[in-house]
Design an enzyme around this catalytic site. Structure first.
Site, PDB file in Angstrom:
ATOM      1  N   HIS A   5       0.823  -1.200   0.000  1.00 40.50           N
ATOM      2  CA  HIS A   5       0.000   0.000   0.000  1.00 40.50           C
ATOM      3  C   HIS A   5       0.862   1.258   0.000  1.00 40.50           C
ATOM      4  CE1 HIS A   5       0.644  -0.686   4.382  1.00 40.50           C
ATOM      5  NE2 HIS A   5       0.764   0.631   4.397  1.00 40.50           N
ATOM      6  N   GLU A  55      -3.579   3.623   2.112  1.00 39.11           N
ATOM      7  CA  GLU A  55      -3.848   3.716   3.547  1.00 39.11           C
ATOM      8  C   GLU A  55      -3.991   5.186   3.907  1.00 39.11           C
ATOM      9  OE1 GLU A  55      -1.232   3.636   7.586  1.00 39.11           O
ATOM     10  OE2 GLU A  55      -0.815   2.032   6.140  1.00 39.11           O
ATOM     11  N   HIS A  74       2.691  11.587  -7.045  1.00 43.58           N
ATOM     12  CA  HIS A  74       1.253  11.450  -7.257  1.00 43.58           C
ATOM     13  C   HIS A  74       0.835   9.992  -7.250  1.00 43.58           C
ATOM     14  CE1 HIS A  74       2.836  11.167 -11.428  1.00 43.58           C
ATOM     15  NE2 HIS A  74       1.901  10.249 -11.551  1.00 43.58           N
ATOM     16  N   GLU A 117      -3.281  11.609 -10.565  1.00 42.68           N
ATOM     17  CA  GLU A 117      -3.275  11.600 -12.022  1.00 42.68           C
ATOM     18  C   GLU A 117      -4.362  10.647 -12.503  1.00 42.68           C
ATOM     19  OE1 GLU A 117      -0.150  10.912 -15.706  1.00 42.68           O
ATOM     20  OE2 GLU A 117       0.233   9.906 -13.797  1.00 42.68           O
TER      21      GLU A 117
END
Length: 140
Positions: A5, A55, A74, A117
């Site tokens: 994550h 998370e 990003h 994005e």
């Protein structure tokens, strides 16, 4: 090795969940409230890639400056229709910082200034208004 994550800190958990769940279509996978540590962790995933989670870390009562998030880079998501996705986010009050003028790519920011994005799935869409003539707004 397996990717698990990406963690981002958020000040307003409700605003962040609205952005990521209602705006981007992610869903909550699990949540953990830690009374002793005074924080909440919420794990989110997209339907198409449930193994790649985000998370959200909410430290209760924190007023720490998390910065502008430009140093983070990003998160990127593939979308079925970039114009519809941007219209949906705009209807929720999200600023489209880099409009999808090219029918392929756009940038928005979360309530905590995380750059997101959006990339058109498959071929670029033909240029369309209002996106084709819309200027950039702010930074992403």
């Amino acid at each position: 090795m397996r990717y698990l994550h990406t963690m981002i800190r958020v000040h307003d958990l409700d605003a962040a969940l609205k952005f990521f769940c209602q705006g981007l279509g992610l869903h909550e996978v699990r949540r953990m409230d830690n009374e002793a540590g005074k924080f909440t962790l919420v794990f989110l995933a997209a339907e198409g890639s449930p193994q790649a989670e985000i998370e959200l870390t909410h430290n209760w009562g924190s007023d720490e400056d998390y910065g502008s998030a430009r140093n983070f880079g990003h998160l990127a998501f593939e979308v079925e229709d970039i114009y519809a996705s941007c219209a949906h986010l705009a209807a929720l009050g999200v600023t489209i910082n880099r409009p999808p003028r090219d029918g392929h790519m756009a940038f928005v920011r979360s309530p905590d200034l995380i750059s997101i994005e959006l990339l058109q799935k498959g071929a670029r869409l033909p240029p369309a208004e209002p996106w084709a003539s819309m200027p950039n707004t702010g930074v992403w």
